[in-house]
Design a protein around this motif. Structure first.
Motif, PDB file in Angstrom:
ATOM      1  N   ILE A  78       0.839  -1.210   0.000  1.00 38.71           N
ATOM      2  CA  ILE A  78       0.000   0.000   0.000  1.00 38.71           C
ATOM      3  C   ILE A  78       0.871   1.256   0.000  1.00 38.71           C
ATOM      4  CG2 ILE A  78      -1.701   1.302   1.329  1.00 38.71           C
ATOM      5  CD1 ILE A  78      -2.768  -1.399   2.353  1.00 38.71           C
ATOM      6  N   LEU A  79       1.900   1.253   0.832  1.00 35.99           N
ATOM      7  CA  LEU A  79       2.801   2.402   0.878  1.00 35.99           C
ATOM      8  C   LEU A  79       3.549   2.574  -0.439  1.00 35.99           C
ATOM      9  CD1 LEU A  79       4.213   1.949   4.493  1.00 35.99           C
ATOM     10  CD2 LEU A  79       2.821   3.866   3.677  1.00 35.99           C
ATOM     11  N   ALA A  80       3.896   1.476  -1.096  1.00 36.44           N
ATOM     12  CA  ALA A  80       4.576   1.566  -2.386  1.00 36.44           C
ATOM     13  C   ALA A  80       3.675   2.225  -3.420  1.00 36.44           C
ATOM     14  CB  ALA A  80       5.001   0.175  -2.849  1.00 36.44           C
ATOM     15  N   ILE A  81       2.394   1.891  -3.412  1.00 35.15           N
ATOM     16  CA  ILE A  81       1.453   2.531  -4.341  1.00 35.15           C
ATOM     17  C   ILE A  81       1.388   4.028  -4.082  1.00 35.15           C
ATOM     18  CG2 ILE A  81      -0.979   2.669  -4.998  1.00 35.15           C
ATOM     19  CD1 ILE A  81      -1.168  -0.352  -4.389  1.00 35.15           C
ATOM     20  N   MET A  82       1.322   4.409  -2.818  1.00 33.41           N
ATOM     21  CA  MET A  82       1.280   5.834  -2.479  1.00 33.41           C
ATOM     22  C   MET A  82       2.585   6.526  -2.854  1.00 33.41           C
ATOM     23  SD  MET A  82      -1.727   6.357  -1.385  1.00 33.41           S
ATOM     24  CE  MET A  82      -1.500   8.034  -0.787  1.00 33.41           C
ATOM     25  N   ALA A  83       3.708   5.861  -2.632  1.00 34.86           N
ATOM     26  CA  ALA A  83       4.999   6.459  -2.985  1.00 34.86           C
ATOM     27  C   ALA A  83       5.139   6.653  -4.487  1.00 34.86           C
ATOM     28  CB  ALA A  83       6.141   5.582  -2.467  1.00 34.86           C
ATOM     29  N   PHE A  84       4.396   5.870  -5.254  1.00 31.67           N
ATOM     30  CA  PHE A  84       4.447   5.998  -6.710  1.00 31.67           C
ATOM     31  C   PHE A  84       3.471   7.049  -7.228  1.00 31.67           C
ATOM     32  CE2 PHE A  84       3.009   4.602 -10.959  1.00 31.67           C
ATOM     33  CZ  PHE A  84       4.212   4.726 -11.637  1.00 31.67           C
ATOM     34  N   LEU A  85       2.261   7.105  -6.663  1.00 26.91           N
ATOM     35  CA  LEU A  85       1.198   7.925  -7.244  1.00 26.91           C
ATOM     36  C   LEU A  85       0.963   9.254  -6.536  1.00 26.91           C
ATOM     37  CD1 LEU A  85      -1.503   5.174  -7.933  1.00 26.91           C
ATOM     38  CD2 LEU A  85       0.051   6.223  -9.572  1.00 26.91           C
ATOM     39  N   ALA A  86       1.254   9.338  -5.234  1.00 22.59           N
ATOM     40  CA  ALA A  86       0.833  10.506  -4.454  1.00 22.59           C
ATOM     41  C   ALA A  86       1.439  11.802  -4.982  1.00 22.59           C
ATOM     42  CB  ALA A  86       1.201  10.316  -2.981  1.00 22.59           C
ATOM     43  N   GLY A  87       2.717  11.779  -5.341  1.00 23.63           N
ATOM     44  CA  GLY A  87       3.358  13.004  -5.802  1.00 23.63           C
ATOM     45  C   GLY A  87       2.717  13.561  -7.047  1.00 23.63           C
ATOM     46  N   PHE A  88       2.537  12.721  -8.062  1.00 20.83           N
ATOM     47  CA  PHE A  88       1.947  13.189  -9.325  1.00 20.83           C
ATOM     48  C   PHE A  88       0.523  13.673  -9.120  1.00 20.83           C
ATOM     49  CE2 PHE A  88      -0.724  12.154 -13.015  1.00 20.83           C
ATOM     50  CZ  PHE A  88      -0.165  13.021 -13.950  1.00 20.83           C
ATOM     51  N   TYR A  89      -0.267  12.912  -8.338  1.00 13.87           N
ATOM     52  CA  TYR A  89      -1.669  13.279  -8.172  1.00 13.87           C
ATOM     53  C   TYR A  89      -1.813  14.635  -7.482  1.00 13.87           C
ATOM     54  CZ  TYR A  89      -6.471  13.280  -6.526  1.00 13.87           C
ATOM     55  OH  TYR A  89      -7.764  13.648  -6.275  1.00 13.87           O
ATOM     56  N   PHE A  90      -1.092  14.836  -6.395  1.00 17.09           N
ATOM     57  CA  PHE A  90      -1.263  16.071  -5.630  1.00 17.09           C
ATOM     58  C   PHE A  90      -0.517  17.252  -6.247  1.00 17.09           C
ATOM     59  CE2 PHE A  90      -2.330  12.902  -2.366  1.00 17.09           C
ATOM     60  CZ  PHE A  90      -3.521  13.445  -1.909  1.00 17.09           C
ATOM     61  N   GLU A  91       0.468  16.993  -7.100  1.00 13.98           N
ATOM     62  CA  GLU A  91       1.180  18.092  -7.736  1.00 13.98           C
ATOM     63  C   GLU A  91       0.473  18.563  -8.999  1.00 13.98           C
ATOM     64  OE1 GLU A  91       4.035  20.995  -8.642  1.00 13.98           O
ATOM     65  OE2 GLU A  91       3.428  19.967  -6.804  1.00 13.98           O
ATOM     66  N   SER A  92      -0.231  17.664  -9.688  1.00 11.04           N
ATOM     67  CA  SER A  92      -0.924  18.059 -10.916  1.00 11.04           C
ATOM     68  C   SER A  92      -1.965  19.124 -10.589  1.00 11.04           C
ATOM     69  CB  SER A  92      -1.592  16.840 -11.554  1.00 11.04           C
ATOM     70  OG  SER A  92      -2.513  16.242 -10.671  1.00 11.04           O
ATOM     71  N   GLY A  93      -1.847  20.241 -11.281  1.00  9.70           N
ATOM     72  CA  GLY A  93      -2.723  21.369 -10.991  1.00  9.70           C
ATOM     73  C   GLY A  93      -2.425  22.047  -9.672  1.00  9.70           C
ATOM     74  N   HIS A  94      -1.288  21.713  -9.069  1.00  9.84           N
ATOM     75  CA  HIS A  94      -0.896  22.272  -7.769  1.00  9.84           C
ATOM     76  C   HIS A  94      -2.007  22.097  -6.729  1.00  9.84           C
ATOM     77  CE1 HIS A  94       2.707  23.902  -9.528  1.00  9.84           C
ATOM     78  NE2 HIS A  94       2.013  24.605 -10.410  1.00  9.84           N
TER      79      HIS A  94
END
Length: 672
Positions: A501-517
């Motif tokens: 679960i943490l690996a999924i978040m480490a992969f996706l969280a940055g892009f998701y929350f940074e897109s569109g700031h």
């Protein structure tokens, strides 16, 4: 409360037990509870069979409760209460296996070092009360909408009704707050406790390093942004503490052989990145620092829990020199650990790439004076909000420079002259102007330029030491220590599912929350960031050139680690034996002798002083008291010898006494 004219005004001391939720609190609560839940699930498998199982989860529950309350309270006094509570819980958990001398000593070390920072934090709270007459964050409203208690970061202060102190007072408050943050977040010079905290159970390490204690210092500095905006000198101190700590910890991590200690120094380094971003004093830097705290929680919890999985399989052995080639025996740990390493190194598109590059970009923009355009409508809105409007001397458009306090960077209360030759440009409002020059982008520009280069070099070190640890653990010939016996195997699902679960978040969280700031826009709604000087500073923006540069640096670090540690490692051994490299390796392996330095400068003198006090107390004070106590007994023993029971002796004594009295009376009175 001290007023501007020097008079003292008494104000009622009222502390409301109030919980408030804003964007900053919401981010921290989501991160803390999510990571803590996964750590607790993992811990139920990791601690299975331990005789202190119930005690472990009691401490963990108290730890998480204290941290959630710390980020939810609405005044400094309650913040300090739970600030101390997380310190006590960390002491209990680091020294959880108290039968081990190392664990007990590590818990005591963490407790004592944090008391140094907490002393500074307490002084800061006293000074805030004396200066502002309040320790509340937000205004407390009555039922009719009137303000009962003015908060430090409420609307009244943001619109200038009650100004912020500047000059020496602001700097003193901020530096004392920084001292408290350095203790909790293990920043130089109070960083020495965190690596030793590895003596606690691995789930505790994941909690401390990812979600709870060390993030409290970053949170507190962000919460106090308006106070730091009033003191550019303090902001520069925050930046240098962060940048210097990031570099120092990165250099130490290069040569460590304990897998958990490599990750511990990595945490110190990444926290340094966060402080470096906050030290820019810009909206871009503040949001970048918090964004890195948010993403770092996922991949650092992943890495620590992954190291615990390795430790669990290796019979509690964590020295990377004693095991290798585990990728086939532990496939889930290997895959998830690889994701965490890529995120920590800042490789696209993993979470660390987005947050780390945001930090580097904010320092770059601060260093090289990036400006933003301001339209007249925004300037008009700013003037309505009670901000000072400064006209360009060249007859251009108005500039909005939001200033807290009666003066700017001055102890005298006078406003320094401002010259703004370029119309419709917004400089960083946290960089306050000096007389006879443009808005002060250049005063600290050289400092931030150097810090920008340090941040890039630290990014290279991060990639190198991260993949050094990865290759030493999972590649090479398979080596299993004797402690593991023939039972080395992958961890059970209750331990590797949280890793996945943490690996999924480490992969996706940055892009998701940074897109569109998304993250930055949400964080901006925090009251202390939504209005005031911080809104006039550089805003978050994605810089493709900086992203490309940092990515190239990360790939260079990974490439060098691959070259040196995938194979026989003869090259790295040859380099380590060079004269200069040998000296550096010795310094790095011994953590630049900070523990020895503190022992020499602080511990040994304190022990000598304690021994001296003991000697004085034991032989002088106790000696005098004991002598006085023995005196009646001594006199009594002398008199006791006169009681012989012989009548002739008593008769002789009476005659002799009579003769002595007659002789003395004749000697002294007979002459008269």
């Amino acid at each position: 409360m001290a007023l501007a004219d020097g008079t003292i005004k008494s104000v009622p001391f009222q502390i409301d037990v109030t919980l408030r939720a804003d964007a900053l609190t919401a981010i921290m609560l989501c991160m803390v509870t999510f990571i803590s839940t996964l750590v607790a699930i993992y811990g139920s498998g990791y601690m299975h069979g331990d005789r202190g199982y119930w005690r472990f989860f009691t401490y963990v529950s108290l730890f998480v409760f204290s941290m959630t309350m710390l980020v939810s309270v609405s005044n400094f006094l309650l913040l300090f209460v739970f600030w101390e509570a997380v310190g006590v819980c960390s002491y209990l958990l680091i020294g959880f296996w108290y039968e081990k001398g190392e664990a007990s000593a590590a818990g005591m070390k963490a407790f004592l070092v944090n008391r140094v920072g907490d002393f500074g934090f307490a002084l800061a709270i006293f000074l805030i009360w004396v200066t502002y007459g309040t320790v509340s964050f937000h205004d407390v409203m009555a039922d009719d909408g009137s303000v009962l208690i003015h908060g430090l970061f409420g609307n009244a202060r943001l619109t200038g009704v009650i100004p912020y102190a500047t000059g020496g007072t602001a700097t003193a408050i901020c530096l004392l707050l920084l001292l408290g943050a350095c203790g909790k977040s293990a920043q130089f010079p109070l960083h020495i406790w965190l690596p030793d905290a590895m003596e606690g159970p691995t789930p505790v390490s994941a909690l401390i390093h990812a979600a709870t204690m060390v993030t409290a210092g970053v949170y507190m500095v962000v919460r106090c942004t308006p106070l730091f905006m009033a003191s550019p000198d303090a902001q520069l101190a925050v930046a240098w503490i962060g940048g210097g700590t990031a570099l120092l910890a990165g250099l130490i991590a290069l040569t460590q052989t304990d897998l958990k200690r490599v990750l511990a120094y990595s945490t110190i380094s990444q926290l340094g990145y966060m402080f470096l971003a906050l030290g820019t004093g810009t909206l871009a830097g503040i949001t970048a620092g918090m964004f890195h705290l948010f993403t770092h929680a996922f991949f650092k919890a992943l890495l620590f829990l992954g190291s615990g999985s390795v430790m669990h399989a290796m019979g509690n052995v964590i020295d990377m020199r004693r095991f290798s080639g585990l990728r086939h025996r532990m496939p889930w740990t290997y895959r998830t650990f690889a994701v965490g390493c890529l995120a920590l190194a800042g490789v696209f598109p993993f979470a660390g790439f987005w947050s780390k590059d945001a930090v580097v970009a904010s320092v770059h923009d601060k260093a090289f004076g990036v400006h933003e355009h301001v339209d007249d409508a925004e300037v008009h809105a700013a003037s309505i909000a009670g901000e000072r409007i400064i006209h360009s001397p060249s007859g251009g458009s108005k500039m909005s420079l939001r200033v807290f306090g009666e003066g700017v960077n001055s102890d005298s209360g006078m406003t320094a002259p401002v010259s703004i030759p370029s119309p419709k440009l917004r400089p960083s409002a946290s960089t306050l102007p000096r007389e006879g020059e443009d808005v002060n982008v250049t005063k600290y520009g050289s400092h931030y330029a150097l810090l920008y280069r340090i941040s890039l070099f630290t990014a290279f070190l991060t990639a190198f030491y991260t993949f050094r640890a990865f290759y030493m653990t999972f590649y090479g010939d398979e080596v299993i220590p004797d402690e593991a016996g023939h039972h080395a195997h992958e961890s059970p699902p209750i331990m590797w599912v949280p890793l996945a679960i943490l690996a999924i978040m480490a992969f996706l969280a940055g892009f998701y929350f940074e897109s569109g700031h998304k993250f930055a826009h949400f964080l901006e709604s925090t009251p202390s960031l939504a209005l005031g000087a911080v809104q006039d500073t550089i805003r978050p923006a994605f810089h493709i050139n900086i992203a490309a540069t940092s990515t190239a640096i990360a790939l260079l670090g990974i490439g060098l680690a691959s070259y040196f540690y995938l194979g026989s490692q003869k090259e790295i051994e040859a380099i380590a034996n060079l004269p200069g490299a040998r000296t550096f390796c010795k310094l790095s392996q011994n953590k630049f002798y900070f523990d020895e330095l503190y022992a020499t400068v602080l511990l040994i003198p304190a022990q000598f002083f304690a021994a001296l006090n003991y000697a004085v107390d034991r032989w002088v004070v106790d000696g005098i008291v004991n002598t006085i106590g023995k005196l009646p007994g001594g006199i009594g023993s002398l008199v006791r010898k006169l009681q012989t029971g012989l009548i002739p002796f008593y008769t002789l004594a009476m005659v002799a006494s009579t003769l002595v009295v007659l002789f003395l009376s004749q000697l002294f009175w007979g002459q008269g």
